[in-house]
Design a protein around this motif. Structure first.
Motif, PDB file in Angstrom:
ATOM      1  N   GLN A  23      13.961  -3.575   4.996  1.00  0.00           N
ATOM      2  CA  GLN A  23      13.217  -2.697   4.090  1.00  0.00           C
ATOM      3  C   GLN A  23      13.407  -1.247   4.512  1.00  0.00           C
ATOM      4  OE1 GLN A  23      10.975  -3.651   1.599  1.00  0.00           O
ATOM      5  NE2 GLN A  23      10.326  -1.592   1.118  1.00  0.00           N
ATOM      6  N   ALA A  57       6.663   5.103 -10.463  1.00  0.00           N
ATOM      7  CA  ALA A  57       5.634   4.226  -9.878  1.00  0.00           C
ATOM      8  C   ALA A  57       4.245   4.640 -10.371  1.00  0.00           C
ATOM      9  CB  ALA A  57       5.706   4.306  -8.348  1.00  0.00           C
ATOM     10  N   GLY A  76       0.823  -1.214   0.000  1.00  0.00           N
ATOM     11  CA  GLY A  76       0.000   0.000   0.000  1.00  0.00           C
ATOM     12  C   GLY A  76       0.851   1.254   0.000  1.00  0.00           C
ATOM     13  N   GLY A  77       1.935   1.263  -0.799  1.00  0.00           N
ATOM     14  CA  GLY A  77       2.731   2.474  -1.016  1.00  0.00           C
ATOM     15  C   GLY A  77       2.200   3.186  -2.260  1.00  0.00           C
ATOM     16  N   GLY A  82       1.303   0.772  -5.298  1.00  0.00           N
ATOM     17  CA  GLY A  82       0.185  -0.145  -5.065  1.00  0.00           C
ATOM     18  C   GLY A  82      -1.149   0.576  -5.017  1.00  0.00           C
ATOM     19  N   ARG A 130       1.266  -4.669   4.662  1.00  0.00           N
ATOM     20  CA  ARG A 130       1.674  -5.330   5.909  1.00  0.00           C
ATOM     21  C   ARG A 130       1.586  -4.402   7.129  1.00  0.00           C
ATOM     22  NH1 ARG A 130       8.182  -5.713   4.938  1.00  0.00           N
ATOM     23  NH2 ARG A 130       8.508  -3.501   4.661  1.00  0.00           N
ATOM     24  N   PHE A 190       9.488  13.801  -0.442  1.00  0.00           N
ATOM     25  CA  PHE A 190      10.074  13.588  -1.761  1.00  0.00           C
ATOM     26  C   PHE A 190       9.342  14.415  -2.800  1.00  0.00           C
ATOM     27  CE2 PHE A 190       7.700   9.251  -2.296  1.00  0.00           C
ATOM     28  CZ  PHE A 190       6.503   9.911  -2.330  1.00  0.00           C
ATOM     29  N   ILE A 201      11.261   1.193   7.262  1.00  0.00           N
ATOM     30  CA  ILE A 201      10.387   0.464   8.163  1.00  0.00           C
ATOM     31  C   ILE A 201      11.036   0.412   9.531  1.00  0.00           C
ATOM     32  CG2 ILE A 201       9.252  -1.746   8.591  1.00  0.00           C
ATOM     33  CD1 ILE A 201       8.146  -0.162   6.224  1.00  0.00           C
ATOM     34  N   ALA A 233       9.038  -9.060  -1.818  1.00  0.00           N
ATOM     35  CA  ALA A 233       8.874 -10.518  -1.649  1.00  0.00           C
ATOM     36  C   ALA A 233       8.171 -11.123  -2.854  1.00  0.00           C
ATOM     37  CB  ALA A 233       8.074 -10.794  -0.372  1.00  0.00           C
ATOM     38  N   ALA A 257       3.614  -4.712  -5.577  1.00  0.00           N
ATOM     39  CA  ALA A 257       3.927  -3.281  -5.399  1.00  0.00           C
ATOM     40  C   ALA A 257       4.574  -3.117  -4.034  1.00  0.00           C
ATOM     41  CB  ALA A 257       2.640  -2.461  -5.495  1.00  0.00           C
ATOM     42  N   ASP A 258       5.416  -4.097  -3.675  1.00  0.00           N
ATOM     43  CA  ASP A 258       5.916  -4.163  -2.299  1.00  0.00           C
ATOM     44  C   ASP A 258       7.347  -3.658  -2.161  1.00  0.00           C
ATOM     45  OD1 ASP A 258       6.473  -6.432  -3.822  1.00  0.00           O
ATOM     46  OD2 ASP A 258       6.552  -7.777  -2.108  1.00  0.00           O
ATOM     47  N   ARG A 278       4.824   7.929   8.363  1.00  0.00           N
ATOM     48  CA  ARG A 278       6.216   7.475   8.310  1.00  0.00           C
ATOM     49  C   ARG A 278       6.868   8.116   7.093  1.00  0.00           C
ATOM     50  NH1 ARG A 278       5.767   1.764   6.978  1.00  0.00           N
ATOM     51  NH2 ARG A 278       3.693   2.315   6.335  1.00  0.00           N
ATOM     52  N   GLY A 279       8.191   7.991   7.013  1.00  0.00           N
ATOM     53  CA  GLY A 279       8.889   8.500   5.836  1.00  0.00           C
ATOM     54  C   GLY A 279       9.165   9.988   5.924  1.00  0.00           C
ATOM     55  N   ALA A 280       9.892  10.476   4.944  1.00  0.00           N
ATOM     56  CA  ALA A 280      10.266  11.881   4.907  1.00  0.00           C
ATOM     57  C   ALA A 280       9.579  12.534   3.705  1.00  0.00           C
ATOM     58  CB  ALA A 280      11.785  11.983   4.827  1.00  0.00           C
ATOM     59  N   VAL A 290       5.300  -3.621 -10.078  1.00  0.00           N
ATOM     60  CA  VAL A 290       5.245  -2.177 -10.354  1.00  0.00           C
ATOM     61  C   VAL A 290       6.139  -1.436  -9.362  1.00  0.00           C
ATOM     62  CG1 VAL A 290       2.926  -2.077 -11.408  1.00  0.00           C
ATOM     63  CG2 VAL A 290       3.162  -1.953  -8.919  1.00  0.00           C
ATOM     64  N   GLY A 291       6.515  -0.206  -9.709  1.00  0.00           N
ATOM     65  CA  GLY A 291       7.273   0.655  -8.796  1.00  0.00           C
ATOM     66  C   GLY A 291       8.639   0.080  -8.478  1.00  0.00           C
TER      67      GLY A 291
HETATM   68  C1  LIG Z   1       7.283   3.779   4.678  1.00  0.00           C
HETATM   69  C2  LIG Z   1       8.011   4.355   3.479  1.00  0.00           C
HETATM   70  C3  LIG Z   1       8.433   5.668   3.511  1.00  0.00           C
HETATM   71  C4  LIG Z   1       9.107   6.211   2.424  1.00  0.00           C
HETATM   72  N1  LIG Z   1       9.518   7.486   2.524  1.00  0.00           N
HETATM   73  C5  LIG Z   1      10.192   8.038   1.507  1.00  0.00           C
HETATM   74  C6  LIG Z   1      10.651   9.350   1.637  1.00  0.00           C
HETATM   75  O1  LIG Z   1      10.443   9.946   2.664  1.00  0.00           O
HETATM   76  N2  LIG Z   1      11.330   9.901   0.617  1.00  0.00           N
HETATM   77  C7  LIG Z   1      11.575   9.212  -0.546  1.00  0.00           C
HETATM   78  O2  LIG Z   1      12.188   9.745  -1.463  1.00  0.00           O
HETATM   79  N3  LIG Z   1      11.129   7.959  -0.718  1.00  0.00           N
HETATM   80  C8  LIG Z   1      10.455   7.355   0.291  1.00  0.00           C
HETATM   81  N4  LIG Z   1      10.035   6.069   0.177  1.00  0.00           N
HETATM   82  C9  LIG Z   1      10.335   5.342  -1.081  1.00  0.00           C
HETATM   83  C10 LIG Z   1       9.483   5.833  -2.224  1.00  0.00           C
HETATM   84  O3  LIG Z   1       8.202   6.108  -1.803  1.00  0.00           O
HETATM   85  C11 LIG Z   1       9.492   4.733  -3.262  1.00  0.00           C
HETATM   86  O4  LIG Z   1      10.810   4.555  -3.698  1.00  0.00           O
HETATM   87  C12 LIG Z   1       8.711   5.025  -4.525  1.00  0.00           C
HETATM   88  O5  LIG Z   1       7.784   6.015  -4.416  1.00  0.00           O
HETATM   89  C13 LIG Z   1       8.116   3.727  -5.087  1.00  0.00           C
HETATM   90  O6  LIG Z   1       6.966   3.371  -4.367  1.00  0.00           O
HETATM   91  P1  LIG Z   1       6.477   1.872  -4.238  1.00  0.00           P
HETATM   92  O7  LIG Z   1       5.039   1.944  -3.871  1.00  0.00           O
HETATM   93  O8  LIG Z   1       6.871   1.072  -5.410  1.00  0.00           O
HETATM   94  O9  LIG Z   1       7.325   1.259  -3.025  1.00  0.00           O
HETATM   95  P2  LIG Z   1       7.291   1.664  -1.497  1.00  0.00           P
HETATM   96  O10 LIG Z   1       7.067   3.112  -1.347  1.00  0.00           O
HETATM   97  O11 LIG Z   1       8.521   1.090  -0.910  1.00  0.00           O
HETATM   98  O12 LIG Z   1       6.000   0.918  -0.889  1.00  0.00           O
HETATM   99  C14 LIG Z   1       5.951  -0.470  -0.725  1.00  0.00           C
HETATM  100  C15 LIG Z   1       4.824  -0.829   0.227  1.00  0.00           C
HETATM  101  O13 LIG Z   1       4.725  -2.253   0.278  1.00  0.00           O
HETATM  102  C16 LIG Z   1       4.626  -2.655   1.625  1.00  0.00           C
HETATM  103  N5  LIG Z   1       5.172  -4.007   1.731  1.00  0.00           N
HETATM  104  C17 LIG Z   1       6.469  -4.394   1.640  1.00  0.00           C
HETATM  105  N6  LIG Z   1       6.587  -5.713   1.770  1.00  0.00           N
HETATM  106  C18 LIG Z   1       5.336  -6.200   1.958  1.00  0.00           C
HETATM  107  C19 LIG Z   1       4.810  -7.512   2.160  1.00  0.00           C
HETATM  108  N7  LIG Z   1       5.602  -8.596   2.215  1.00  0.00           N
HETATM  109  N8  LIG Z   1       3.470  -7.655   2.318  1.00  0.00           N
HETATM  110  C20 LIG Z   1       2.649  -6.569   2.276  1.00  0.00           C
HETATM  111  N9  LIG Z   1       3.102  -5.299   2.101  1.00  0.00           N
HETATM  112  C21 LIG Z   1       4.429  -5.121   1.934  1.00  0.00           C
HETATM  113  C22 LIG Z   1       5.422  -1.609   2.390  1.00  0.00           C
HETATM  114  O14 LIG Z   1       5.055  -1.561   3.754  1.00  0.00           O
HETATM  115  C23 LIG Z   1       5.065  -0.346   1.639  1.00  0.00           C
HETATM  116  O15 LIG Z   1       3.905   0.288   2.124  1.00  0.00           O
HETATM  117  C24 LIG Z   1       9.360   5.450   1.250  1.00  0.00           C
HETATM  118  C25 LIG Z   1       8.939   4.127   1.222  1.00  0.00           C
HETATM  119  C26 LIG Z   1       8.272   3.569   2.335  1.00  0.00           C
HETATM  120  C27 LIG Z   1       7.828   2.124   2.332  1.00  0.00           C
END
Ligand SMILES: Cc1cc2nc3c(=O)[nH]c(=O)nc-3n(C[C@H](O)[C@H](O)[C@H](O)COP(=O)(O)OP(=O)(O)OC[C@H]3O[C@@H](n4cnc5c(N)ncnc54)[C@H](O)[C@@H]3O)c2cc1C
Length: 420
Positions: free
Chosen positions: A241, A339, A9-10, A13, A34, A44, A244, A167, A161-162, A40-42, A321-322
């Motif tokens: 990760q 993403a 749910g990032g 996703g 999960r 961007f 986290i 995983a 989208a994790d 959380r996070g900073a 994805v992402g």
């Molecule tokens: C909590 C968090 C904070 C971030 N903060 C920043 C930031 O401050 N600045 C920045 O530049 N980038 C940040 N990023 C990274 C940035 O958002 C990503 O690189 C980019 O936007 C791609 O997003 P994504 O949805 O593909 O992956 P992500 O943003 O990494 O999201 C992945 C999601 O999948 C969930 N997940 C992982 N493994 C599992 C599993 N086994 N089962 C279920 N769910 C799972 C995670 O909890 C997360 O919510 C952050 C990522 C996370 C997870």
């Protein structure tokens, strides 16, 4: 049976869920995350191409996200002793990007909550950790660990989208963990201390820096970057990760090898490591770090995948994805925008072909060339940064390679609604 299960749910996703529902009205989509959704996070940046992708998915999402934009004037640059440096002529970076569309700076959790709140009720399931899946002739059956035990859900397609340590990717491709880039990052969002005046500033420069950005609500985000040896990776969380914390799902502390240390003790250790890494930098900047609530400090290594090893985004009924598909470096500010582009094109393909392997293959054909190119440039810029070499800036690459100029046609809902 669901049409699509999205793991994570990032940004990718949640945007994918919106895109599938938008392109295929009535589609049954579940997002399995999960963690919980607490902040959380900073911060961007979301580049003009990412903003256009979000608008193409659903214009209201872009409007809602704009409410969280943290606008700032010119960035102030200091060296590591705190001496103010001349700003680049005309603060060309931001001005030049804005010539190509909207560019916003948001907190990660603002993007997450904006996308999550706009989903149909019951779409997002927190507290579900992906364990594995099996494929059948009709689709996939995916298993999730929950507080109530293991839950199995069946769907036409499974979307990974994790994130960077995906995983789903391991279950699909089994190509091992991403590479460590030799950088450590500490970040936090904290209240603005009395008397703090810099809304957007950076100390240091090539290879090692601390950045501070003002956020809405009288908050500041600080981010500290420095080289970090691979043999000390375990001290900053190993392959945990990114972002986290120990109390997310309870398993990261074990991965840290820290046994029974409390989350606030672990946070205090992170602050100490950051302060050690930047000792003798300007005291008021270090004080910003030292007086941060230990629970809000994240610490991790930076990871990356070689684009040549990321040429498969889909196989059968499973797609990535992402960051799970094409983990880049942070150097181009394109992670989130890529993403969002993935989400849009996957939604478009599922709108056209339904939740089928054909749709996932069509998505892959469009996105591999586009996202690989961004991933490749993000790596080149990181190497240049680490080695202190002169070269094109992030803004030059984003403009000259056309990344931020990308246009996206809006999603048109498919005529056929729910399939079976
Ligand atoms: C909590 C968090 C904070 C971030 N903060 C920043 C930031 O401050 N600045 C920045 O530049 N980038 C940040 N990023 C990274 C940035 O958002 C990503 O690189 C980019 O936007 C791609 O997003 P994504 O949805 O593909 O992956 P992500 O943003 O990494 O999201 C992945 C999601 O999948 C969930 N997940 C992982 N493994 C599992 C599993 N086994 N089962 C279920 N769910 C799972 C995670 O909890 C997360 O919510 C952050 C990522 C996370 C997870």
């Amino acid at each position: 049976m669901m049409d699509a299960i999205v793991v994570g749910g990032g940004p990718s996703g949640l945007a994918t869920a919106h895109a599938v529902i938008q392109a295929r009205p009535g589609a049954r989509v579940a997002v399995m995350e999960r963690s919980d959704l607490r902040p959380r996070g900073a911060t961007f940046g979301v580049c003009p191409n990412g903003m256009r992708a979000l608008e193409a998915i659903r214009p209201e999402l872009k409007q809602a996200l704009m409410q969280h934009h943290c606008d700032y004037e010119q960035r102030v640059i200091y060296d590591r002793t705190g001496t103010r440096m001349p700003s680049p002529p005309g603060d060309s970076g931001k001005t030049r990007i804005l010539q190509h569309g909207e560019y916003i700076q948001v907190a990660w959790h603002s993007l997450q909550s904006t996308l999550a709140e706009a989903l149909p009720p019951g779409t997002l399931h927190t507290g579900h950790r992906f364990l594995g899946y099996s494929e059948s002739s009709g689709g996939v059956a995916a298993q999730f660990e929950t507080a109530q035990g293991v839950r199995t859900i069946e769907a036409g397609v499974l979307i990974g989208a994790d994130g960077g340590q995906s995983a789903v990717r391991q279950a699909l491709l089994g190509d091992g963990p991403p590479q460590f880039l030799g950088m450590a990052i500490w970040r936090a969002v904290r209240p603005r201390p009395a008397g703090w005046t810099d809304d957007h500033a950076v100390w240091g420069g090539i290879g090692q820096s601390i950045m501070v950005t003002a956020l809405q609500g009288d908050l500041l985000c600080w981010q500290a970057f420095r080289p970090w040896p691979a043999d000390k990776l375990h001290l900053i969380g190993g392959r945990r990760q990114a972002y986290i914390q120990e109390n997310d799902g309870g398993s990261a502390a074990q991965q840290d090898g820290v046994g029974s240390a409390s989350p606030s003790e672990l946070g205090a250790e992170r602050i100490r490591r950051c302060l050690d890494a930047f000792n003798e930098w300007p005291p008021h900047v270090l004080d910003l770090v030292a007086t941060t609530d230990p629970l809000s400090v994240t610490e991790h290594g930076q990871f990356f995948r070689d684009p040549d090893t990321c040429q498969a985004y889909a196989r059968g009924c499973v797609a990535l994805v992402g960051d799970a598909a094409h983990l880049g470096t942070p150097m181009l500010s394109q992670g989130c925008s890529q993403a969002l582009e993935d989400a849009l094109e996957l939604g478009r393909a599922i709108g056209q072909f339904g939740p089928t392997p054909e749709a996932l293959a069509a998505y892959e054909a469009v996105r591999v060339p586009a996202a690989s190119e961004v991933q490749r440039w993000s790596f080149k810029l990181l190497r240049q940064f680490q080695q202190g070499q002169p070269g094109p800036s992030e803004v030059d690459v984003n403009i000259d390679q056309g990344f931020i100029k990308r246009q996206h046609a809006p999603l048109v809902p498919a005529v056929t609604a729910r399939s079976g």
